[in-house]
Write an enzyme that holds these catalytic residues in place. Structure first.
Site, PDB file in Angstrom:
ATOM      1  N   ASP A 219     -31.542  84.382 -40.069  1.00 18.86           N
ATOM      2  CA  ASP A 219     -31.453  85.432 -39.056  1.00 18.86           C
ATOM      3  C   ASP A 219     -31.792  84.847 -37.695  1.00 18.86           C
ATOM      4  O   ASP A 219     -32.938  84.472 -37.438  1.00 18.86           O
ATOM      5  CB  ASP A 219     -32.427  86.571 -39.397  1.00 18.86           C
ATOM      6  CG  ASP A 219     -32.040  87.883 -38.757  1.00 18.86           C
ATOM      7  OD1 ASP A 219     -31.844  87.895 -37.527  1.00 18.86           O
ATOM      8  OD2 ASP A 219     -31.924  88.881 -39.474  1.00 18.86           O
ATOM      9  N   HIS A 312     -20.630  90.764 -41.037  1.00 19.01           N
ATOM     10  CA  HIS A 312     -21.591  90.997 -39.969  1.00 19.01           C
ATOM     11  C   HIS A 312     -21.427  90.003 -38.826  1.00 19.01           C
ATOM     12  O   HIS A 312     -21.450  90.401 -37.652  1.00 19.01           O
ATOM     13  CB  HIS A 312     -23.018  90.903 -40.533  1.00 19.01           C
ATOM     14  CG  HIS A 312     -24.070  91.113 -39.497  1.00 19.01           C
ATOM     15  ND1 HIS A 312     -24.284  92.331 -38.883  1.00 19.01           N
ATOM     16  CD2 HIS A 312     -24.978  90.250 -38.933  1.00 19.01           C
ATOM     17  CE1 HIS A 312     -25.263  92.219 -38.003  1.00 19.01           C
ATOM     18  NE2 HIS A 312     -25.702  90.973 -38.016  1.00 19.01           N
TER      19      HIS A 312
END
Length: 409
Positions: A219, A312
């Site tokens: 992330d 995403h």
């Protein structure tokens, strides 16, 4: 128009703390000069919990600084009747407290001074919410982008995690350091503000590696490096629109809940297709290493896109250079509700020169369609202006705003 008078006890306390704190800060504060991640004080022959990040400088620390392991985001609302002069007094108290705590020294009237001895790279970052400008009588100085985000179809916002007149972002390598700083900074101004929410997070990664969120995915792979022309251009404000904001930035804080119970049912291939990256290495599905540039035009032998357009990373990718911004994410893992086994997610903080131009287009694409939306839901949202740093002892956070506004009148 003069601000309404506050009860004498409250005014006296503010003046006492504000005056003495400012005087003490001017006389004894340490850490002259601002240091981003590359300039913080580290001596690896000693306990790393003694490492410090400089407080004073052009920018506030805690933005370009390398993110440490623990964070607390605290939102405050101003109490009724608190106005222009009271806000300045509050900011002077926070300035002196933060200047001391970040350098491993107890704040004035610190009832647990022993807990200040391990700064552990502590940073304290202050933000201004939209309504602070109203309370201070400075609505003409509020940036055009400083307003609640527009509603998105994916949002299920809980008022308990939204808004706020003031923000403290407190980060350090040790949770005890963070908790002590939160308590000191909160209790010293409790006559002027009430705590609206506290959101605590953590992140872990070996040096040079990207953190993983609680879904197991890397992330923050695509980010802007500090101390680069891109960072100066896309994160730090240049003062063109609001001269007082030069050296500051804007911040969006989103609390994103994860449905880990059903995410657990996906195999590695399903997760990779949803994210657009492999789980183990974090490499884009068009490449072999995490930091390979994603090739959204690449297709396999059957002519199918290697990175699904619904993934995403495909939806979050900037459409042009002006949509890039800084991301600082922290995991949260709170007690679950009855009948559930987890209450986890991501505290997503982003920093940009202009929320409207940089953040909103990306968020709109994610809201329109993102394969990850099945497992993630924004439940909290807040926006803040992050004022510039304090150049040196004797100044205070937000001083540029109040002095510039006074000069225009």
């Amino acid at each position: 128009m003069a601000e309404p008078a506050l009860p004498q006890a409250r005014l006296s306390r503010r003046r006492l703390l504000g005056g003495s704190a400012l005087a003490a800060g001017a006389a004894g504060a340490a850490g002259l000069g601002w240091g981003a991640a590359t300039l913080d004080h580290r001596d690896h022959d000693r306990d790393p919990a003694l490492d410090t990040v400089a407080f004073y400088g052009t920018h506030q620390a805690g933005i370009a600084t390398e993110p440490p392991g623990h964070a607390a985001f605290v939102g405050f609302d101003l109490k009724p009747g608190v106005g222009h002069d009271d806000i300045i007094g509050l900011l002077k108290i926070w300035t002196d407290d933060a200047a001391r705590l970040t350098q491993g020294r107890p704040a004035l009237a610190d009832t647990e001074p022993e807990l200040a001895a391990r700064p552990a790279r502590l940073t304290v970052t202050v933000g201004f919410g939209p309504e602070l400008f109203t309370a201070a009588g400075l609505t003409d100085q509020r940036p055009h982008w400083l307003k609640p985000l527009p509603p998105f179809g994916i949002d299920k916002l809980d008022a308990a995690w939204c808004g706020g007149d003031l923000l403290l972002q407190i980060c350090a390598e040790e949770a005890t350091t963070v908790s002590h700083a939160v308590r000191v900074l909160s209790k010293h101004v409790k006559s002027l503000v009430s705590v609206k929410w506290v959101q605590r997070g953590f992140r872990n990664a070996a040096k040079g590696q990207t953190m993983r969120n609680l879904m197991g995915s890397v992330d923050g792979t695509v980010n802007i490096a500090p101390d680069t022309p891109d960072f100066d251009r896309l994160v730090w404000d240049d003062g063109a629109g609001r001269p007082w904001l030069a050296g500051g930035t804007s911040m969006v804080l989103r609390r994103i809940a994860m449905v880990l119970e059903t995410w657990d049912e996906l195999d590695a291939d399903g997760r990779a297709i949803t994210i657009g990256r492999t789980v183990d290495t974090g490499a884009p599905l068009s490449g072999t290493r995490e930091f390979d540039e994603p090739d959204f035009a690449a297709v396999d032998q059957y002519g199918i896109s290697k990175i699904p357009p619904s993934s995403h990373i495909a939806r979050a990718h900037h459409a042009h250079d002006g949509e890039r911004f800084l991301r600082r994410g922290y995991n949260y893992d709170d007690a679950p509700a009855p009948g559930h086994v987890s209450n986890s997610g991501l505290l997503f903080a982003s920093f940009h020169r202009d929320i409207d131009a940089q953040y909103l287009p990306v968020q709109q694409r994610l809201a329109e369609f993102d394969a990850l939306n099945q497992w993630t839901t924004p439940i909290g949202s807040a926006v803040f202006a992050i004022p510039p740093g304090v150049p040196g002892p004797g100044g205070y956070l937000g001083q540029q705003l109040f002095e510039y506004a006074a000069a225009q009148r």
